[in-house]
Design a protein around this motif. Structure first.
Motif, PDB file in Angstrom:
ATOM      1  N   PRO A  79      -5.301 -19.181  -1.638  1.00  0.00           N
ATOM      2  CA  PRO A  79      -5.088 -17.916  -2.349  1.00  0.00           C
ATOM      3  C   PRO A  79      -3.676 -17.842  -2.927  1.00  0.00           C
ATOM      4  O   PRO A  79      -2.708 -18.228  -2.274  1.00  0.00           O
ATOM      5  N   THR A  80      -3.572 -17.337  -4.138  1.00  0.00           N
ATOM      6  CA  THR A  80      -2.308 -17.352  -4.865  1.00  0.00           C
ATOM      7  C   THR A  80      -1.675 -15.977  -5.057  1.00  0.00           C
ATOM      8  O   THR A  80      -0.469 -15.866  -5.236  1.00  0.00           O
ATOM      9  N   ASP A  81      -2.501 -14.922  -5.062  1.00  0.00           N
ATOM     10  CA  ASP A  81      -1.942 -13.596  -5.335  1.00  0.00           C
ATOM     11  C   ASP A  81      -2.859 -12.540  -4.735  1.00  0.00           C
ATOM     12  O   ASP A  81      -4.041 -12.788  -4.453  1.00  0.00           O
ATOM     13  N   VAL A  82      -2.308 -11.348  -4.536  1.00  0.00           N
ATOM     14  CA  VAL A  82      -3.080 -10.216  -4.026  1.00  0.00           C
ATOM     15  C   VAL A  82      -2.596  -8.956  -4.734  1.00  0.00           C
ATOM     16  O   VAL A  82      -1.406  -8.833  -5.065  1.00  0.00           O
ATOM     17  N   LEU A  83      -3.525  -8.034  -4.976  1.00  0.00           N
ATOM     18  CA  LEU A  83      -3.226  -6.871  -5.804  1.00  0.00           C
ATOM     19  C   LEU A  83      -4.014  -5.673  -5.288  1.00  0.00           C
ATOM     20  O   LEU A  83      -5.199  -5.796  -4.973  1.00  0.00           O
ATOM     21  N   LEU A  84      -3.355  -4.515  -5.207  1.00  0.00           N
ATOM     22  CA  LEU A  84      -4.001  -3.291  -4.747  1.00  0.00           C
ATOM     23  C   LEU A  84      -4.165  -2.316  -5.904  1.00  0.00           C
ATOM     24  O   LEU A  84      -3.209  -2.025  -6.626  1.00  0.00           O
ATOM     25  N   ALA A  85      -5.385  -1.807  -6.061  1.00  0.00           N
ATOM     26  CA  ALA A  85      -5.632  -0.778  -7.066  1.00  0.00           C
ATOM     27  C   ALA A  85      -5.309   0.598  -6.483  1.00  0.00           C
ATOM     28  O   ALA A  85      -5.133   0.758  -5.272  1.00  0.00           O
ATOM     29  N   LYS A  86      -5.249   1.593  -7.334  1.00  0.00           N
ATOM     30  CA  LYS A  86      -4.904   2.946  -6.878  1.00  0.00           C
ATOM     31  C   LYS A  86      -5.917   3.495  -5.894  1.00  0.00           C
ATOM     32  O   LYS A  86      -5.577   4.301  -5.029  1.00  0.00           O
ATOM     33  N   ASP A  87      -7.185   3.067  -6.017  1.00  0.00           N
ATOM     34  CA  ASP A  87      -8.213   3.561  -5.105  1.00  0.00           C
ATOM     35  C   ASP A  87      -8.280   2.749  -3.816  1.00  0.00           C
ATOM     36  O   ASP A  87      -9.154   2.961  -2.980  1.00  0.00           O
ATOM     37  N   GLY A  88      -7.352   1.807  -3.642  1.00  0.00           N
ATOM     38  CA  GLY A  88      -7.295   1.010  -2.436  1.00  0.00           C
ATOM     39  C   GLY A  88      -8.036  -0.308  -2.503  1.00  0.00           C
ATOM     40  O   GLY A  88      -7.970  -1.110  -1.561  1.00  0.00           O
ATOM     41  N   THR A  89      -8.746  -0.565  -3.602  1.00  0.00           N
ATOM     42  CA  THR A  89      -9.433  -1.845  -3.757  1.00  0.00           C
ATOM     43  C   THR A  89      -8.430  -2.988  -3.672  1.00  0.00           C
ATOM     44  O   THR A  89      -7.342  -2.920  -4.252  1.00  0.00           O
ATOM     45  N   ILE A  90      -8.801  -4.028  -2.939  1.00  0.00           N
ATOM     46  CA  ILE A  90      -7.938  -5.190  -2.746  1.00  0.00           C
ATOM     47  C   ILE A  90      -8.495  -6.347  -3.583  1.00  0.00           C
ATOM     48  O   ILE A  90      -9.638  -6.768  -3.375  1.00  0.00           O
ATOM     49  N   TYR A  91      -7.699  -6.838  -4.519  1.00  0.00           N
ATOM     50  CA  TYR A  91      -8.096  -7.990  -5.330  1.00  0.00           C
ATOM     51  C   TYR A  91      -7.298  -9.209  -4.869  1.00  0.00           C
ATOM     52  O   TYR A  91      -6.085  -9.125  -4.673  1.00  0.00           O
ATOM     53  N   ALA A  92      -7.978 -10.329  -4.707  1.00  0.00           N
ATOM     54  CA  ALA A  92      -7.316 -11.562  -4.280  1.00  0.00           C
ATOM     55  C   ALA A  92      -7.564 -12.662  -5.302  1.00  0.00           C
ATOM     56  O   ALA A  92      -8.709 -12.904  -5.706  1.00  0.00           O
ATOM     57  N   GLY A  93      -6.485 -13.315  -5.726  1.00  0.00           N
ATOM     58  CA  GLY A  93      -6.607 -14.491  -6.575  1.00  0.00           C
ATOM     59  C   GLY A  93      -6.925 -15.694  -5.701  1.00  0.00           C
ATOM     60  O   GLY A  93      -6.052 -16.177  -4.980  1.00  0.00           O
ATOM     61  N   ASP A  94      -8.170 -16.148  -5.749  1.00  0.00           N
ATOM     62  CA  ASP A  94      -8.632 -17.256  -4.906  1.00  0.00           C
ATOM     63  C   ASP A  94      -8.432 -18.533  -5.705  1.00  0.00           C
ATOM     64  O   ASP A  94      -9.362 -19.056  -6.324  1.00  0.00           O
ATOM     65  N   GLY A  95      -7.191 -19.041  -5.677  1.00  0.00           N
ATOM     66  CA  GLY A  95      -6.706 -20.052  -6.604  1.00  0.00           C
ATOM     67  C   GLY A  95      -7.624 -21.205  -6.899  1.00  0.00           C
ATOM     68  O   GLY A  95      -8.162 -21.347  -7.999  1.00  0.00           O
ATOM     69  N   ALA A 105       0.833  -1.199   0.000  1.00  0.00           N
ATOM     70  CA  ALA A 105       0.000   0.000   0.000  1.00  0.00           C
ATOM     71  C   ALA A 105       0.869   1.252   0.000  1.00  0.00           C
ATOM     72  O   ALA A 105       2.079   1.195   0.238  1.00  0.00           O
ATOM     73  N   ALA A 106       0.235   2.393  -0.214  1.00  0.00           N
ATOM     74  CA  ALA A 106       0.963   3.663  -0.264  1.00  0.00           C
ATOM     75  C   ALA A 106       1.665   3.974   1.051  1.00  0.00           C
ATOM     76  O   ALA A 106       2.720   4.610   1.063  1.00  0.00           O
ATOM     77  N   ASN A 107       1.102   3.489   2.172  1.00  0.00           N
ATOM     78  CA  ASN A 107       1.718   3.746   3.477  1.00  0.00           C
ATOM     79  C   ASN A 107       2.765   2.708   3.862  1.00  0.00           C
ATOM     80  O   ASN A 107       3.305   2.743   4.964  1.00  0.00           O
ATOM     81  N   GLY A 108       3.046   1.762   2.949  1.00  0.00           N
ATOM     82  CA  GLY A 108       4.056   0.744   3.200  1.00  0.00           C
ATOM     83  C   GLY A 108       3.526  -0.568   3.731  1.00  0.00           C
ATOM     84  O   GLY A 108       4.275  -1.552   3.838  1.00  0.00           O
ATOM     85  N   ASP A 109       2.237  -0.644   4.073  1.00  0.00           N
ATOM     86  CA  ASP A 109       1.666  -1.909   4.544  1.00  0.00           C
ATOM     87  C   ASP A 109       1.768  -2.992   3.474  1.00  0.00           C
ATOM     88  O   ASP A 109       1.582  -2.719   2.278  1.00  0.00           O
ATOM     89  N   LEU A 110       2.056  -4.214   3.923  1.00  0.00           N
ATOM     90  CA  LEU A 110       2.149  -5.357   3.021  1.00  0.00           C
ATOM     91  C   LEU A 110       0.859  -6.168   3.056  1.00  0.00           C
ATOM     92  O   LEU A 110       0.271  -6.373   4.127  1.00  0.00           O
ATOM     93  N   PHE A 111       0.444  -6.628   1.896  1.00  0.00           N
ATOM     94  CA  PHE A 111      -0.677  -7.550   1.770  1.00  0.00           C
ATOM     95  C   PHE A 111      -0.118  -8.829   1.159  1.00  0.00           C
ATOM     96  O   PHE A 111       0.502  -8.791   0.089  1.00  0.00           O
TER      97      PHE A 111
END
Length: 329
Positions: free
Chosen positions: A198-214, A154-160
């Motif tokens: 779960p295989t992957d995680v992705l953050l959009a610019k608006d903060g939306t969290i996408y998760a690849g639910d393998g 994330a922009a604040n350095g948090d890891l997902f």
């Protein structure tokens, strides 16, 4: 009597046909955007520069493509035309070493590597210098990992982190302190906010969290505050796999383009699928095989700022490059 039986059978067949048509319309979307065309591929099986032993992750920075070369325990870097530039890492547990690097993410001038067999996230400079390590002690406690598959920041350095065997997505501070998680640790589920490896995680610019639910064969999306938003993939996104448009057969990697569209590596379907930010199906490309534009299982996808798409062709030990087709005016 025979006429009556034929009438009943005929009515039954017509009903089945109608149901099939309705089901197709409801659960198999039509393309909504331009497709993609194969441009080139590079790589072969081996351990030399430009060769791979199970490419599993991709990331793009500027005009460079970073590839996780899993069984070789290294990262290789190429230009957009597949020219080898440099490499770093080797199999091991020490800083700078890796064991089965998986999905990659570049944030700022750092490369984040999910290390499946080392149960950690390792952060490198783009020149290959190891900067720091988060995790490394296998477990199911807060802040521990059991085969992480993907990471974003994330922009604040948090890891997902997509914590594969722990069936969860974890959010941690930059130094690895636990904040919260999605999913129940160690428990598989098909409901909203539950996971099946779960295989992957992705953050959009608006903060939306996408998760690849393998293995649930779907993508889940959460709002910036962590609230479940939606899921897609097959009928009701309920762990129903298939080869149809908008369906998946194991999701392994996610990527965003500059417009916020979501690209999904569809492993057993040997293709990449593209969706709008809300999960609306846009297009798909690739098919099973060993020829140009064909895949032997797709493990990863990355998109450059100019829209060029790169895909890790796992079984063929190569990287493919795709370009969007021009729309005729």
């Amino acid at each position: 009597m025979l006429r009556k039986i034929l009438k009943i059978v005929g009515g039954f067949i017509i009903s089945l046909v109608v149901l099939a048509i309705v089901g197709w319309i409801a659960f198999v979307p039509s393309p909504q955007g331009p497709g993609y065309q194969f441009a080139m591929a590079w790589g072969s099986k081996g351990s030399g520069p430009g060769q791979f032993r199970d490419p599993t992750g991709l990331a793009v920075a500027g005009k460079e493509v970073f590839v996780a070369d899993a069984r070789n325990g290294r990262i290789q870097v190429f230009d957009f035309n597949g020219k080898f530039l440099r490499q770093f890492g080797k199999p091991g547990k020490k800083p700078g070493e890796m064991k089965r690097p998986m999905n990659l993410r570049i944030v700022g001038n750092e490369l984040y590597v999910a290390e499946y067999w080392n149960d950690r996230i390792q952060v490198f400079g783009l020149d290959g210098t190891s900067h720091r390590i988060i995790g490394g002690s296998s477990g199911s406690g807060p802040g521990q990992f059991n085969a992480p598959g993907g990471v974003d920041v994330a922009a604040n350095g948090d890891l997902f982190v997509a914590d594969f065997y722990n069936q969860r997505i974890q959010q941690l501070t930059a130094d690895g302190r636990f904040i919260r998680q999605w999913g129940t640790t160690g428990k598989v589920g098909i409901g909203a906010g539950q996971f099946n490896y779960p295989t992957d995680v992705l953050l959009a610019k608006d903060g939306t969290i996408y998760a690849g639910d393998g293995y649930n064969d779907r993508v889940q999306a959460f709002t910036a505050d962590g609230t479940f938003w939606k899921k897609w993939g097959g009928p009701f996104a309920m762990n129903i796999f298939g080869p149809f448009r908008g369906w998946f057969a194991t999701v392994t990697s996610l990527a965003l383009d500059v417009k916020g569209n979501v690209f999904v590596a569809d492993f057993y379907n040997n293709r990449i699928q593209k969706f709008s930010r809300d999960g609306t199906f846009l297009t798909t490309f690739g098919q099973k095989g060993r020829g140009p534009g064909q895949f032997s299982h797709v493990t990863a996808v990355a998109v450059a700022d100019d829209g060029t798409v790169f895909a890790a062709d796992f079984g063929n030990n190569r990287i493919q490059k795709w370009l969007q087709k021009k729309v005729k005016g």
